[in-house]
Design a protein around this motif. Structure first.
Motif, PDB file in Angstrom:
ATOM      1  N   ASP A 111       7.628  -0.934  17.976  1.00  0.00           N
ATOM      2  CA  ASP A 111       8.106  -2.217  17.439  1.00  0.00           C
ATOM      3  C   ASP A 111       6.776  -2.833  17.181  1.00  0.00           C
ATOM      4  OD1 ASP A 111       9.781  -5.154  18.192  1.00  0.00           O
ATOM      5  OD2 ASP A 111      10.096  -4.043  16.467  1.00  0.00           O
ATOM      6  N   PRO A 112       6.550  -3.799  16.306  1.00  0.00           N
ATOM      7  CA  PRO A 112       7.349  -4.011  15.292  1.00  0.00           C
ATOM      8  C   PRO A 112       7.577  -3.179  14.198  1.00  0.00           C
ATOM      9  CG  PRO A 112       5.468  -5.302  14.990  1.00  0.00           C
ATOM     10  CD  PRO A 112       5.204  -4.266  16.191  1.00  0.00           C
ATOM     11  N   GLY A 113       8.479  -3.154  13.257  1.00  0.00           N
ATOM     12  CA  GLY A 113       8.587  -2.320  12.174  1.00  0.00           C
ATOM     13  C   GLY A 113       7.927  -3.047  10.800  1.00  0.00           C
ATOM     14  N   VAL A 114       6.978  -2.242  10.220  1.00  0.00           N
ATOM     15  CA  VAL A 114       6.195  -2.838   9.125  1.00  0.00           C
ATOM     16  C   VAL A 114       6.313  -1.843   8.099  1.00  0.00           C
ATOM     17  CG1 VAL A 114       4.532  -4.040  10.744  1.00  0.00           C
ATOM     18  CG2 VAL A 114       4.085  -1.602   9.897  1.00  0.00           C
ATOM     19  N   ARG A 115       6.002  -2.670   6.695  1.00  0.00           N
ATOM     20  CA  ARG A 115       6.081  -1.929   5.716  1.00  0.00           C
ATOM     21  C   ARG A 115       4.805  -0.887   5.569  1.00  0.00           C
ATOM     22  NH1 ARG A 115       5.778  -4.700  -0.510  1.00  0.00           N
ATOM     23  NH2 ARG A 115       5.337  -2.762  -1.668  1.00  0.00           N
ATOM     24  N   ARG A 116       5.001   0.235   5.243  1.00  0.00           N
ATOM     25  CA  ARG A 116       3.975   1.317   5.437  1.00  0.00           C
ATOM     26  C   ARG A 116       2.794   0.910   4.540  1.00  0.00           C
ATOM     27  NH1 ARG A 116       5.670   6.972   4.631  1.00  0.00           N
ATOM     28  NH2 ARG A 116       3.628   7.594   5.113  1.00  0.00           N
ATOM     29  N   LEU A 117       3.021   0.509   3.531  1.00  0.00           N
ATOM     30  CA  LEU A 117       1.880   0.248   2.547  1.00  0.00           C
ATOM     31  C   LEU A 117       1.415  -1.300   2.772  1.00  0.00           C
ATOM     32  CD1 LEU A 117      -0.022   1.392   0.274  1.00  0.00           C
ATOM     33  CD2 LEU A 117       1.734   0.716  -1.474  1.00  0.00           C
ATOM     34  N   GLY A 118       0.324  -1.482   3.414  1.00  0.00           N
ATOM     35  CA  GLY A 118      -0.288  -2.798   3.704  1.00  0.00           C
ATOM     36  C   GLY A 118      -1.551  -3.332   3.063  1.00  0.00           C
ATOM     37  N   PHE A 119      -2.366  -4.123   3.537  1.00  0.00           N
ATOM     38  CA  PHE A 119      -3.377  -4.662   2.857  1.00  0.00           C
ATOM     39  C   PHE A 119      -4.443  -4.739   3.950  1.00  0.00           C
ATOM     40  CE2 PHE A 119      -5.751  -8.594   1.587  1.00  0.00           C
ATOM     41  CZ  PHE A 119      -6.193  -8.402   0.490  1.00  0.00           C
ATOM     42  N   GLY A 120      -5.835  -4.384   3.135  1.00  0.00           N
ATOM     43  CA  GLY A 120      -7.049  -4.441   4.053  1.00  0.00           C
ATOM     44  C   GLY A 120      -7.739  -5.563   3.484  1.00  0.00           C
ATOM     45  N   ALA A 121      -8.298  -6.631   4.245  1.00  0.00           N
ATOM     46  CA  ALA A 121      -8.569  -7.843   3.879  1.00  0.00           C
ATOM     47  C   ALA A 121      -9.952  -7.696   3.952  1.00  0.00           C
ATOM     48  CB  ALA A 121      -8.320  -8.949   4.871  1.00  0.00           C
ATOM     49  N   MET A 122     -10.772  -6.776   4.280  1.00  0.00           N
ATOM     50  CA  MET A 122     -12.298  -6.619   4.478  1.00  0.00           C
ATOM     51  C   MET A 122     -12.932  -7.219   3.392  1.00  0.00           C
ATOM     52  SD  MET A 122     -14.725  -3.372   5.317  1.00  0.00           S
ATOM     53  CE  MET A 122     -14.334  -2.425   3.468  1.00  0.00           C
ATOM     54  N   HIS A 123     -12.331  -6.948   2.113  1.00  0.00           N
ATOM     55  CA  HIS A 123     -13.055  -7.379   0.756  1.00  0.00           C
ATOM     56  C   HIS A 123     -13.106  -8.642   0.230  1.00  0.00           C
ATOM     57  CE1 HIS A 123     -14.389  -2.874   0.257  1.00  0.00           C
ATOM     58  NE2 HIS A 123     -13.171  -2.573   0.274  1.00  0.00           N
ATOM     59  N   LEU A 124     -12.101  -9.289   1.075  1.00  0.00           N
ATOM     60  CA  LEU A 124     -12.079 -10.853   0.618  1.00  0.00           C
ATOM     61  C   LEU A 124     -13.199 -11.567   1.027  1.00  0.00           C
ATOM     62  CD1 LEU A 124      -8.341 -11.318   1.866  1.00  0.00           C
ATOM     63  CD2 LEU A 124      -9.072 -10.812  -0.684  1.00  0.00           C
TER      64      LEU A 124
END
Length: 279
Positions: free
Chosen positions: A11-24
């Motif tokens: 737990d917790p359950g997350v959507r498998r396709l996430g987001f990497g913030a490194m390039h922001l």
């Protein structure tokens, strides 16, 4: 269709396709406004896993995410990483897993992210100059104190993962891995066997997939982009893979997330599997 959710550490359950913030971009001005908009759009589109790190701007990336998203919607998991710091005579970035440094970075991340607990905290790299038991023991102590929910690792070997599991419960591993670069296939296999989340960084090979004729051909056959094909391949390759593609553009973000709906036939997958031999 590959399952779209994964429970990290149970737990917790997350959507498998996430987001990497490194390039922001985080510098003041229009680019920062766009970065905030991209982060917000990711959440609007149902992303529940966002990856950042102290290394990304010395905490500036964490501050940007808090500025854009706090108060966080229920179910959003922001994971950050510690263990790389500016230190030494030259003040250059280097691996630094000394207990005092790790503790300070976690405390600073709590403040920057505006949370009382980091639900998933990953050790950015193992510091070879500090005993692993000291590094992971510090994170375990912070976990006991309620400041960390779950602990993950990054860029580890199978042997290092096994050693770490003798000290802590490892919830995630973040290694470089994609359709064209499968050096860490054995680490992925170890994670799959143990039910550990595997967060591949550089999941779409940063555009290299578009240069591969077979990948481009499959993409054309499916009416998709090579990046979407690379992400869809990852989602179907192992149920523990949680890709975290990063971008600073909303259109690319939307394109990436649409990969979740892309169906690769067995024939397509067989052709893609041959693009890089497992290590």
């Amino acid at each position: 269709m590959a399952p779209t959710m994964f429970r990290i550490g149970g737990d917790p359950g997350v959507r498998r396709l996430g987001f990497g913030a490194m390039h922001l971009p985080t510098e003041p001005g229009p680019a920062r406004e766009t970065s905030r908009a991209v982060a917000r759009r990711a959440v609007e589109l149902g992303v529940t896993l966002i990856d950042t790190a102290y290394l990304y701007g010395g905490g500036a990336n964490e501050e940007l995410l808090a500025e854009a998203l706090h108060p966080y919607p229920e179910g959003l998991l922001i994971t950050t990483k510690v263990g790389i710091a500016r230190s030494g005579p030259s003040d250059e970035w280097r691996l630094d897993g000394r207990p005092a440094v790790l503790r300070a970075q976690v405390e600073q991340a709590l403040r920057r992210l505006r949370v009382e607990r980091i639900e998933l905290l990953q050790l950015h790299r193992i510091d070879p100059e500090t005993p692993l038991a000291d590094q992971l023991g510090t994170l375990r102590d912070l976990q006991t104190e309620g400041k960390i929910g779950r602990i993950g690792l990054s860029e580890v070997t199978v042997a290092e993962l096994a050693q770490a599991r003798g000290i802590i419960d490892v919830a995630s591993v973040q290694n470089r891995y994609n359709l064209l670069d499968r050096e860490h296939e054995s680490v992925l296999a170890a994670c799959e066997a143990a039910g550990i989340a595997f967060l591949p960084w550089r999941p779409a090979a940063w555009g290299e997939s578009g240069a591969e004729a077979e990948i481009a051909t499959v993409a054309a056959e499916l009416g998709a982009t090579p990046t979407q094909v690379a992400l869809a391949w990852l989602l179907g390759h192992s149920p523990v893979i949680l890709p975290i593609p990063g971008t600073a553009r909303i259109d690319h973000l939307e394109e990436n997330l649409a990969a979740e709906d892309l169906v690769l036939s067995l024939h397509h997958r067989d052709r893609l599997d041959r693009q890089a031999a497992p290590a």
